[in-house]
Design a protein around this motif. Structure first.
Motif, mmCIF file in Angstrom:
data_model
loop_
_atom_site.group_PDB
_atom_site.id
_atom_site.type_symbol
_atom_site.label_atom_id
_atom_site.label_comp_id
_atom_site.label_asym_id
_atom_site.label_seq_id
_atom_site.Cartn_x
_atom_site.Cartn_y
_atom_site.Cartn_z
ATOM 1 N N PHE A 168 2.059 8.196 -3.684
ATOM 2 C CA PHE A 168 3.596 8.117 -3.111
ATOM 3 C C PHE A 168 3.639 6.663 -2.525
ATOM 4 N N TYR A 169 2.607 6.429 -1.824
ATOM 5 C CA TYR A 169 2.463 4.881 -1.066
ATOM 6 C C TYR A 169 2.680 3.920 -2.236
ATOM 7 N N CYS A 170 1.969 4.287 -3.467
ATOM 8 C CA CYS A 170 2.054 3.078 -4.652
ATOM 9 C C CYS A 170 3.386 3.245 -5.130
ATOM 10 N N GLN A 171 3.936 4.460 -5.138
ATOM 11 C CA GLN A 171 5.112 4.669 -5.941
ATOM 12 C C GLN A 171 6.346 3.941 -5.045
ATOM 13 N N SER A 172 6.161 4.002 -3.794
ATOM 14 C CA SER A 172 7.234 3.450 -2.993
ATOM 15 C C SER A 172 7.190 1.976 -3.138
ATOM 16 N N ARG A 173 6.375 1.198 -3.588
ATOM 17 C CA ARG A 173 6.191 -0.107 -4.037
ATOM 18 C C ARG A 173 6.667 -0.285 -5.230
ATOM 19 N N GLY A 174 7.346 0.470 -6.099
ATOM 20 C CA GLY A 174 7.915 0.497 -7.366
ATOM 21 C C GLY A 174 6.909 0.582 -8.565
ATOM 22 N N LEU A 175 5.795 1.111 -8.112
ATOM 23 C CA LEU A 175 4.874 1.515 -9.380
ATOM 24 C C LEU A 175 5.091 2.937 -10.129
#
Lengths: 258, 499
Positions: free
Chosen positions: B450-457
């Motif tokens: 989720f952390y990475c996704q929230s950065r657009g990944l």
């Protein structure tokens, strides 16, 4: 700020559940371009649920209402699509990932953004130049980019790394969750001025906090302060509301509002 | 003699499957094969094809006789249909003599090298182009390559450069003819034919593979690398690799493997033997990407491999690094026999099982001398309906005073239907011998994704970064040129595992 413009963030009648339990019970919030809002509330009031719902975390279900970012409905978007739409979430507890170099992670993030903008990806050396410039502006210790992502970072270093990501992603709206938690006074001051330097006339901020002390550390007072309780905003005002809160405590203000 | 044919896929099916396994193409090339099936005549046929001396034929025949009486190992946590040894070809080779110039090379073979990602310069050498050896590689990379296509080694690069350093790097078939004393002395000395049924089969029918000899005190001037490619339908691959490092020498060796996508299972039963003499060091790395079968578990390679290194001399060192993303079934335990005092064995492994893949893999570290050391780092990733077992044996013999062994075994689970098992066998027979074992099993952490996704990944990119971080300690052990490839392979093999 003119009210006729489309707000950057518009939350209307938002209800949301976590594992079947309704946590958000009708949130209304409107933030204009360039504004900084602060959302304050006691533990368990649903502040973190609101950030997770805004960012689209799995397990948080919207049951009513809507979230619009620049008029775009966020509810139907995945977490990464919300980031693409211009939302940035600064985490209370940023994830630490063993074996993943901070620079590698940041380069992936930046190259993802560049790709969406139709730009060529940056190679490691070119990226390092960009990164060094941003680090100097934050400012944060350069050695942090050579470590693994948030591994062994102090509380303050983690928060600076969040702001670095904010700077690199250039979002429309930055939601910063409990940015002041776990920081000593010096770290708090550094983080507050780092946040201040990220303000632009187009970019909006929503700071979520339990204490007034972050507001006190900001160089410019926030435009609005909201008090959050029982899953919704119960009172709104200017920066004076935060001072009042500091003196009277949550219970007094919340029961007054009810 | 048969001309291989495509395996009946429609164009779009083939295209869809190629996205998942991009090495799944088949080279349309004339192939010479032995008659189907396995019997004494086939063993003789293979030996004759390679112009082998009488002693080797006898060695093979003894192994074959023994193999017929042996049972397959049944202790691994693997389930698969019984192997029909008679329904396979034991010899397949691109037709014709070795090319003398580019004109004689079948263009399809050249194209294969290109698809396998072998640099252009090395492709030219592999094709036997006159003078290509003397050209500088365009990217400055210095890697000598031996390419084994089905049963035969088609070409080896940089032989001349290596020869000047005294290093021998050639197909084992050639070594049998050119350096018979060395081969005879060491062949089967680490993995005897009767070691297990798969190794015994290999001893009877092994075709090609690489032979490496590093003379005393020589540091091999470049990375050595072998590409193994199964191309022909219904053919097995039974290569045999033998590496000898004389006292005080050093060599780093890498093998890569691919195969076309086919609906039937193909058998790969290789044997690798390493011998390190006093103070010598051998680093052996594998990037194994045999065809894993489709989503439903149809097809794929049965990878039954016996790899063992003998730290024969004092202070010798052998390290195995493996990145295993392919094969339908993997049965593989690269091991070290620590015979020399103060010798060291290492095993670094990343294994991925996705869809219906099964892997039972690990290592054995046998401490037979004082002050020996071993270090085992195993990272297992299981996704889809993948099933994976880490099986490791550490034995400290009574005479191995002051021996130490450390094992770190981590499993990462992606999704709800995969399995990970850890089976350590520890025998510490020496008072004062120290054996440490740490193991963890975890799910792919949602909050990291989720952390990475929230950065657009994307979820997939995010999982890739987290998985790469999980494997970092092992990937770092690979030679630089291959670490990038291995990383990409990890991403590809986990496609569709999350999100």
């Amino acid at each position: 700020m003119s009210k006729s413009k489309t707000p950057v963030l518009e939350v209307r009648g938002l209800h949301a559940t976590v594992e079947g339990e309704e946590i958000l019970q009708g949130v209304d919030l409107s933030i204009q371009a360039g504004e900084m809002h602060v959302l304050m509330g006691p533990n368990g009031s649903g502040k973190s649920t609101l950030t997770n719902v805004l960012a689209g975390r799995e397990g948080y279900e919207i049951t009513a209402g809507e979230i619009l970012l620049d008029g775009q409905n966020l509810a139907v978007l995945s977490p990464e699509e919300r980031a693409w739409a211009g939302l940035f979430l600064g985490f209370q507890y940023p994830s630490a990932v063993e074996g993943l170099a901070n620079t590698t992670f940041l380069r992936e993030v930046v190259n993802g953004k560049r790709k969406r903008e139709g730009k060529e990806p940056l190679d490691p050396l070119a990226f390092l130049r960009v990164l060094r410039e941003e680090i100097a502006k934050i400012p944060m210790p350069e050695h942090l980019i050579r470590r693994n992502l948030n591994v062994g970072f102090s509380g303050g270093e983690k928060k600076l790394n969040e702001i670095l990501q904010l700077a690199l992603l250039e979002p429309r709206l930055a939601v910063l969750d409990e940015t002041d938690s776990g920081l000593d006074l010096d770290a708090l001051r550094n983080v507050a001025s780092a946040i201040h330097r990220q303000r632009t006339p187009e970019r909006s901020f929503l700071l979520i906090t339990h204490y007034q002390r972050l507001i006190g550390a900001l160089e410019v007072a926030p435009d609005r302060v909201h008090i959050f309780a029982r899953g919704k905003i119960v009172r709104s005002g200017d920066a004076k509301l935060a001072e009042q809160l500091e003196q009277q405590g949550y219970d007094a203000l919340i029961s007054e509002a009810a | 003699m048969t001309l291989t044919t495509p395996d009946g896929l429609t164009g779009s099916e083939a295209a869809a499957r190629t996205e998942e396994y991009r090495w799944g193409f088949e080279t349309q090339i004339e192939t010479e094969t032995a008659p189907k099936g396995l019997n004494e005549q086939i063993v003789r046929y293979i030996s004759a094809k390679q112009n082998e001396p009488e002693w080797l034929l006898e060695w093979r025949l003894r192994a074959f006789a023994r193999w017929q009486k042996m049972a397959e190992p049944n202790w691994a946590k693997l389930s698969f249909a019984p192997i029909d040894y008679q329904d396979a070809y034991y010899w397949a080779a691109p037709k014709g003599d070795k090319p003398k110039s580019l004109d004689e090379v079948d263009p399809a073979l050249l194209e294969t090298y290109e698809k396998l990602g072998i640099p252009l310069h090395e492709r030219a050498i592999l094709a036997g182009v006159e003078g290509a050896e003397n050209l500088a590689p365009s990217d400055g990379r210095q890697v000598a390559v031996d390419a084994v296509f089905d049963s035969v080694s088609v070409a080896t690069t940089f032989q001349e450069t290596l020869r000047k350093a005294g290093v021998i790097f050639c197909p084992i078939s050639e070594a049998v003819r050119e350096y018979p004393e060395l081969v005879r002395k060491y062949l089967g000395s680490v993995v005897p034919p009767g070691d297990n049924k798969h190794a015994c089969l290999n001893s009877a029918v092994f075709t090609d593979g690489s032979f490496v000899y590093i003379p005393e005190g020589v540091r091999c001037p470049m990375e050595l690398s072998t590409y193994f490619r199964i191309n022909a339908a219904k053919s097995g691959q039974f290569e045999r690799t033998l590496i000898i490092a004389e006292a005080g020498s050093y060599v780093s060796y890498l093998e890569g493997c691919t195969a076309p996508m086919r609906d039937e299972n193909q058998l790969h039963a290789a044997v690798v033997e390493l011998v390190a003499l006093e103070g010598a060091e051998i680093r052996y790395a594998t990037v194994q990407n045999w065809y894993p079968g489709d989503k439903d578990g149809k097809g794929g390679i049965y990878n039954f491999v016996t790899k063992r290194g003998l730290c024969k001399g004092r202070k010798s060192r052998i390290s195995w690094t493996q990145v295993e993303t392919g094969s339908a079934i993997t049965w593989k335990y690269p091991s070290c026999v620590l015979l020399g005092a103060e010798s060291e064995g290492e095993f670094y492994s990343v294994a991925v099982t996705h869809n219906r893949q099964q892997a039972d893999t690990g290592t054995k570290m046998l401490h037979l001398a004082p002050q020996t050391r071993s270090r085992i780092i195993s990272k297992g990733i299981s996704a889809g309906h993948g099933r994976q077992t880490y099986r490791g044996r550490v034995k400290i013999a009574p005479q191995a005073t002051g021996a130490r062994s450390f094992t770190q075994c981590d499993s990462l689970l992606i999704g709800a239907h995969c399995e990970a098992h850890t089976v350590p066998y520890v025998e510490n027979l020496c008072r004062g011998g120290i054996v440490e074992h740490e193991a963890t099993t975890s799910r792919l952490p949602e909050e990291q994704l989720f952390y990475c996704q929230s950065r657009g990944l994307s979820a997939e990119q995010a999982a890739g970064l987290v998985v790469n971080g999980f494997c970092r300690e092992v990937l770092q052990k690979l030679p630089m040129e291959f670490a990038v490839e291995a990383d990409r392979l990890l991403q590809v093999s986990l496609e569709g595992a999350v999100g």
